[in-house]
Write a protein that holds these residues in place. Structure first.
Motif: not given
Length: 99
Positions: A36-41, A60-72, A81-88
């Motif tokens: 449930r996390t993706v890294v977005v450049a 690089k942003l750590y993002a919560d992913d409910q939509l199931e995005a894939r690489v590319g 709000r802060p969802l974890s240590r890195l996810k904002r």
């Protein structure tokens, strides 16, 4: 006069006023290996403060992913709000699927 007008506008407009303040960015998913996390450049073009040349900065942003995005995939993320240590950030929509 002002106190009577404030509660009416404060109760209906409070959530939308808070949402309007959040940052929105567009970027490309570079990793989807976490649950449930993706890294977005996010690439932004800024002018160098001294030399004036336009340079690209990648964040690089750590993002919560409910939509199931894939690489590319190109996605739009919104600050949250802060969802974890890195996810904002949270993925709000997938703009373009990877080919």
């Amino acid at each position: 006069m002002a106190p009577s007008a404030t509660p009416a506008s404060g109760t209906s407009g409070a959530p939308s006023a808070g949402r309007g303040q959040r940052k929105v960015r567009e970027g490309t998913v570079v990793s989807d290996k976490m649950t449930r996390t993706v890294v977005v450049a996010v690439v932004e073009r800024v002018r160098h403060p001294r030399y004036g040349k336009t340079v690209q900065r990648t964040t690089k942003l750590y993002a919560d992913d409910q939509l199931e995005a894939r690489v590319g995939d190109r996605v739009r993320v919104m600050e949250t709000r802060p969802l974890s240590r890195l996810k904002r950030w949270r993925v709000t929509e997938i703009l373009e699927r990877a080919r």
